[in-house]
Design a protein around this motif. Sequence first.
Motif, PDB file in Angstrom:
ATOM      1  N   HIS A 234       0.850  -1.198   0.000  1.00 27.87           N
ATOM      2  CA  HIS A 234       0.000   0.000   0.000  1.00 27.87           C
ATOM      3  C   HIS A 234       0.877   1.236   0.000  1.00 27.87           C
TER       4      HIS A 234
ATOM      5  N   ASP B   5       0.316  -4.221   6.414  1.00 28.29           N
ATOM      6  CA  ASP B   5      -0.088  -3.699   7.722  1.00 28.29           C
ATOM      7  C   ASP B   5      -1.420  -4.264   8.208  1.00 28.29           C
TER       8      ASP B   5
ATOM      9  N   HIS C  72       1.305   3.888   2.115  1.00 23.22           N
ATOM     10  CA  HIS C  72       1.786   4.651   3.271  1.00 23.22           C
ATOM     11  C   HIS C  72       3.295   4.877   3.157  1.00 23.22           C
TER      12      HIS C  72
ATOM     13  N   ASP D  97       5.884   4.641   4.936  1.00 22.88           N
ATOM     14  CA  ASP D  97       6.905   3.684   5.377  1.00 22.88           C
ATOM     15  C   ASP D  97       6.939   2.420   4.502  1.00 22.88           C
ATOM     16  N   HIS D  98       6.166   2.420   3.425  1.00 25.38           N
ATOM     17  CA  HIS D  98       6.201   1.298   2.469  1.00 25.38           C
ATOM     18  C   HIS D  98       6.642   1.758   1.081  1.00 25.38           C
TER      19      HIS D  98
ATOM     20  N   HIS E 221      -7.196  -0.797   6.739  1.00 31.13           N
ATOM     21  CA  HIS E 221      -6.055  -0.013   7.221  1.00 31.13           C
ATOM     22  C   HIS E 221      -5.766   1.091   6.208  1.00 31.13           C
TER      23      HIS E 221
HETATM   24 ZN    ZN Z   1       0.273   1.384   6.573  1.00 27.73          ZN
END
Ligand code: ZN
Length: 290
Positions: free
Chosen positions: A91, A169, A93, A95-96, A150
């Motif tokens: 996804h 996540d 976000h 941190d990915h 999420h």
């Molecule tokens: Zn996430």
Amino acid sequence: MTERPTRVVTDSMIGLDMPDIAVWSERVTVVLGQNPGPFTGPGTNTYLIGTGARPLLLDTGQGVPQYLPLLERGLFETRGGEAPEQIVLTHGHADHIGGVAGIRARFGSMPVAKKPWDKLDGDLDVVPVDEGAEIRTDGATLQALWTPGHAWDHLCWYMPEERALFTGDVVLGAGTTVIPPDGDLADYLNSLRRLLELDVAVIYPAHGPAIHTPREKIESYLAHRALRDQQILDGLGNGPQDVATLVRRIYVDVPEFLHAAAAMSVNAHLRKLEREGVVARDGEKWELRK
Ligand SMILES: [Zn+2]
């Protein structure tokens, strides 16, 4: 009166130590994103997947410079390779997705497969993938499962060769998932129920260690959310309350610096209960609907 448990999920990301590089199976090497924090625990797990010298890279961390030499080392030492074949994302976000630019700069341009979502993708050029997509590399196949909640764009990836599920996540190696303000708890619970129907031997999460009891883990997540619903309803049984009061009441054993994350979770539950017609909002306060 019988004692209700106050927590179902009792482990936590705090203080969890993870190796920088580890071989978790014949097909899977994990490289830690070097981005520890209250929401990421020890940092984001990024996965080199496949048996060949050009493996897939699942997720990219946050864009921390110290990660790149580790990824290079992981590639060389555990896969005998020099560059990933392509990037696959769970996804959007930060941190990915945050490591994509640095990885392309160091290893050369490569495709990035992701379920598109304008809100998070920015100007990143993604190869659009969705439910049912299949990505193959030497020795491994990844099959996409759309698992919103999420994040709306969230894909879990199933690898049939090991009956392994990369959950991003949606399921974490320790602690529980945050449902952010643009997430949806009802969708999230449906996603968890859907994962329960798969034949899974191991979960490789985006944060924390591998999970070898997938069914128990997912069931404990569902029980945890049901308990939170009940705690909120019990709390509101004492009269209208704001979110901060509910958090103090429910999260008695959680350190104060995590109360912002806890408030996010309580808000996600309240939004779900509101849609179910069980609670109503009056300004800053929430109350049971008569
Ligand atoms: Zn996430």
